[in-house]
Design a protein around this motif. Sequence first.
Motif, mmCIF file in Angstrom:
data_model
loop_
_atom_site.group_PDB
_atom_site.id
_atom_site.type_symbol
_atom_site.label_atom_id
_atom_site.label_comp_id
_atom_site.label_asym_id
_atom_site.label_seq_id
_atom_site.Cartn_x
_atom_site.Cartn_y
_atom_site.Cartn_z
ATOM 1 N N VAL A 33 0.865 -1.195 0.000
ATOM 2 C CA VAL A 33 0.000 0.000 0.000
ATOM 3 C C VAL A 33 0.902 1.246 0.000
ATOM 4 O O VAL A 33 1.457 1.610 1.033
ATOM 5 N N PRO A 34 1.063 1.891 -1.182
ATOM 6 C CA PRO A 34 2.029 3.004 -1.272
ATOM 7 C C PRO A 34 1.828 4.089 -0.205
ATOM 8 O O PRO A 34 2.815 4.571 0.362
ATOM 9 N N TYR A 35 0.581 4.461 0.100
ATOM 10 C CA TYR A 35 0.372 5.532 1.081
ATOM 11 C C TYR A 35 0.794 5.100 2.497
ATOM 12 O O TYR A 35 1.327 5.915 3.256
ATOM 13 N N ALA A 36 0.584 3.839 2.831
ATOM 14 C CA ALA A 36 1.000 3.332 4.149
ATOM 15 C C ALA A 36 2.522 3.373 4.260
ATOM 16 O O ALA A 36 3.082 3.723 5.304
ATOM 17 N N ARG A 37 3.173 3.056 3.134
ATOM 18 C CA ARG A 37 4.636 3.091 3.081
ATOM 19 C C ARG A 37 5.128 4.536 3.209
ATOM 20 O O ARG A 37 6.081 4.829 3.912
ATOM 21 N N TYR A 38 4.429 5.460 2.522
ATOM 22 C CA TYR A 38 4.781 6.880 2.601
ATOM 23 C C TYR A 38 4.689 7.393 4.046
ATOM 24 O O TYR A 38 5.589 8.069 4.546
ATOM 25 N N LEU A 39 3.567 7.063 4.718
ATOM 26 C CA LEU A 39 3.387 7.521 6.097
ATOM 27 C C LEU A 39 4.475 6.956 6.997
ATOM 28 O O LEU A 39 4.912 7.608 7.934
ATOM 29 N N GLY A 40 4.887 5.724 6.696
ATOM 30 C CA GLY A 40 5.884 5.053 7.523
ATOM 31 C C GLY A 40 5.252 4.171 8.581
ATOM 32 O O GLY A 40 5.854 3.930 9.642
ATOM 33 N N VAL A 41 4.033 3.684 8.295
ATOM 34 C CA VAL A 41 3.322 2.823 9.243
ATOM 35 C C VAL A 41 4.120 1.544 9.484
ATOM 36 O O VAL A 41 4.628 0.942 8.531
ATOM 37 N N GLN A 42 4.242 1.153 10.739
ATOM 38 C CA GLN A 42 4.877 -0.115 11.088
ATOM 39 C C GLN A 42 3.867 -0.942 11.863
ATOM 40 O O GLN A 42 3.050 -0.400 12.582
ATOM 41 N N ARG B 42 0.230 12.794 -6.254
ATOM 42 C CA ARG B 42 1.570 12.327 -5.942
ATOM 43 C C ARG B 42 1.500 10.804 -5.866
ATOM 44 O O ARG B 42 0.513 10.261 -5.368
ATOM 45 N N GLU B 43 2.527 10.143 -6.348
ATOM 46 C CA GLU B 43 2.570 8.670 -6.372
ATOM 47 C C GLU B 43 2.307 8.084 -4.972
ATOM 48 O O GLU B 43 1.686 7.038 -4.822
ATOM 49 N N ASP B 44 2.793 8.808 -3.951
ATOM 50 C CA ASP B 44 2.631 8.361 -2.558
ATOM 51 C C ASP B 44 1.179 8.293 -2.100
ATOM 52 O O ASP B 44 0.874 7.690 -1.079
ATOM 53 N N TRP B 45 0.263 8.960 -2.809
ATOM 54 C CA TRP B 45 -1.139 8.988 -2.363
ATOM 55 C C TRP B 45 -1.908 7.733 -2.772
ATOM 56 O O TRP B 45 -3.051 7.551 -2.388
ATOM 57 N N VAL B 46 -1.270 6.867 -3.586
ATOM 58 C CA VAL B 46 -1.977 5.683 -4.085
ATOM 59 C C VAL B 46 -2.229 4.691 -2.939
ATOM 60 O O VAL B 46 -1.371 4.471 -2.084
ATOM 61 N N GLY B 47 -3.436 4.143 -2.923
ATOM 62 C CA GLY B 47 -3.799 3.173 -1.897
ATOM 63 C C GLY B 47 -3.880 1.769 -2.450
ATOM 64 O O GLY B 47 -3.583 0.791 -1.776
ATOM 65 N N ASP B 48 -4.317 1.675 -3.709
ATOM 66 C CA ASP B 48 -4.488 0.377 -4.342
ATOM 67 C C ASP B 48 -3.885 0.444 -5.748
ATOM 68 O O ASP B 48 -4.545 0.883 -6.692
ATOM 69 N N PRO B 49 -2.609 0.032 -5.876
ATOM 70 C CA PRO B 49 -1.924 0.151 -7.168
ATOM 71 C C PRO B 49 -2.593 -0.683 -8.262
ATOM 72 O O PRO B 49 -2.540 -0.308 -9.436
ATOM 73 N N ILE B 50 -3.229 -1.794 -7.903
ATOM 74 C CA ILE B 50 -3.839 -2.655 -8.919
ATOM 75 C C ILE B 50 -5.038 -1.949 -9.552
ATOM 76 O O ILE B 50 -5.204 -1.953 -10.768
ATOM 77 N N ARG B 51 -5.852 -1.318 -8.730
ATOM 78 C CA ARG B 51 -7.018 -0.612 -9.259
ATOM 79 C C ARG B 51 -6.683 0.817 -9.693
ATOM 80 O O ARG B 51 -7.512 1.500 -10.291
ATOM 81 N N GLY B 52 -5.484 1.322 -9.323
ATOM 82 C CA GLY B 52 -5.120 2.696 -9.664
ATOM 83 C C GLY B 52 -5.933 3.718 -8.907
ATOM 84 O O GLY B 52 -6.313 4.761 -9.441
ATOM 85 N N VAL B 53 -6.195 3.417 -7.638
ATOM 86 C CA VAL B 53 -7.075 4.254 -6.826
ATOM 87 C C VAL B 53 -6.277 4.872 -5.675
ATOM 88 O O VAL B 53 -5.392 4.231 -5.109
ATOM 89 N N LEU B 54 -6.609 6.128 -5.348
ATOM 90 C CA LEU B 54 -5.932 6.801 -4.241
ATOM 91 C C LEU B 54 -6.377 6.219 -2.902
ATOM 92 O O LEU B 54 -7.506 5.745 -2.759
ATOM 93 N N HIS B 55 -5.508 6.330 -1.914
ATOM 94 C CA HIS B 55 -5.855 5.976 -0.538
ATOM 95 C C HIS B 55 -6.784 7.053 0.013
ATOM 96 O O HIS B 55 -6.730 8.210 -0.415
ATOM 97 N N THR B 56 -7.627 6.681 0.970
ATOM 98 C CA THR B 56 -8.533 7.676 1.546
ATOM 99 C C THR B 56 -7.805 8.596 2.530
ATOM 100 O O THR B 56 -8.295 9.690 2.826
ATOM 101 N N GLY B 57 -6.629 8.189 3.010
ATOM 102 C CA GLY B 57 -5.883 8.993 3.979
ATOM 103 C C GLY B 57 -5.580 10.410 3.502
ATOM 104 O O GLY B 57 -5.905 11.378 4.195
ATOM 105 N N PRO B 58 -4.960 10.571 2.310
ATOM 106 C CA PRO B 58 -4.681 11.923 1.839
ATOM 107 C C PRO B 58 -5.954 12.744 1.618
ATOM 108 O O PRO B 58 -5.923 13.971 1.752
ATOM 109 N N ILE B 59 -7.053 12.074 1.285
ATOM 110 C CA ILE B 59 -8.325 12.789 1.107
ATOM 111 C C ILE B 59 -8.774 13.366 2.457
ATOM 112 O O ILE B 59 -9.224 14.510 2.554
ATOM 113 N N THR B 60 -8.598 12.583 3.520
ATOM 114 C CA THR B 60 -8.948 13.046 4.864
ATOM 115 C C THR B 60 -8.049 14.209 5.294
ATOM 116 O O THR B 60 -8.518 15.170 5.906
ATOM 117 N N VAL B 61 -6.768 14.126 4.948
ATOM 118 C CA VAL B 61 -5.834 15.229 5.257
ATOM 119 C C VAL B 61 -6.310 16.515 4.576
ATOM 120 O O VAL B 61 -6.356 17.589 5.188
#
Lengths: 156, 151
Positions: A33-42, B42-61
């Motif tokens: 999960v790229p965003y989890a990796r970005y945050l640095g979640v362990q 930003r590439e870091d915002w991706v949550g599901d690389p297979i579906r090409g969908v952003l993570h909800t975390g950055p949306i909440t930020v």
Amino acid sequence: MSDAVTDSLADPFREARRLARESGDFSVLVATVPYARYLGVQLSLHEGRPRAMLPFRQELVGNPRLPALHGGITAAFMENAAMLHLLYQLETTRVPKSIDFSIDYLLPARTEELYADCEIGRMGSRVAQATIRCWQKSQDRPVAVARAHFLLMTPE
Amino acid sequence: MSTQNLETIAAAFLGYIPHMRECGLSLVRGSPEGVELRMPFREDWVGDPIRGVLHTGPITVLVDSASGFAVLAATPVPETIATLDLRMDYLRPALRDKDLHCRAECFRLTSQIAFVRATVWQDDREQPVAISQSAFMRSSTGKPWKPEARA
């Protein structure tokens, strides 16, 4: 194509999950999960259950005067704690989809590590409900509590 | 707060708050009625690389940032605020390679509490990826800060 390759295409989380379950090493699971990796979640196993931890870094600050972490970071970390908990626990082949998320902020999150535990309240065939609790120095003084629903993508 | 003041404060905040600067947030427009922030992909915002969908975390930020700004925009003078709660509904997937936009409006301001709703979209504002409602606590007095009060 070898069976191993076919398997890894069918479920990119299988090997990551096996590592986490057998050796408590969650790094491969987090890396899916790229965003989890970005945050640095362990994650680590605590009394047999996954516990999430977010190391502090300066880029996560939302209030330099207090100082405190960005409120969105606390929320995003807790969403990750729940999502990764589900990826670990289920045999799902895809990242669970967030349906909704609701957080109550109890204390300002100071500029130090965050911890989170997640409890699955209901695990249906299509939807999971999770409650997440987040704290810093003292587990009995949570900085935030949250609840979330996820849509699960189970194997056909 | 006047639009001009808001733009000055937003520029200062977006450059000064480490995580807002990190996310590359910018003010698109703002007035006491509401604010619009943009967050570049930003590439870091991706949550599901297979579906090409952003993570909800950055949306909440993004939503938490914009909602806080909406409260500041609605108050006569800048004041310290704290998020009490925030709810997100993820209406459809946010796709990779696209910016996120958030419009937040403080629809009720009492002496102590501010209520905010927000909408997030990518290409089409009529097809939001998320909506949110939140409540903020205003600084303890709830009164505008007056220079003479310090004398």
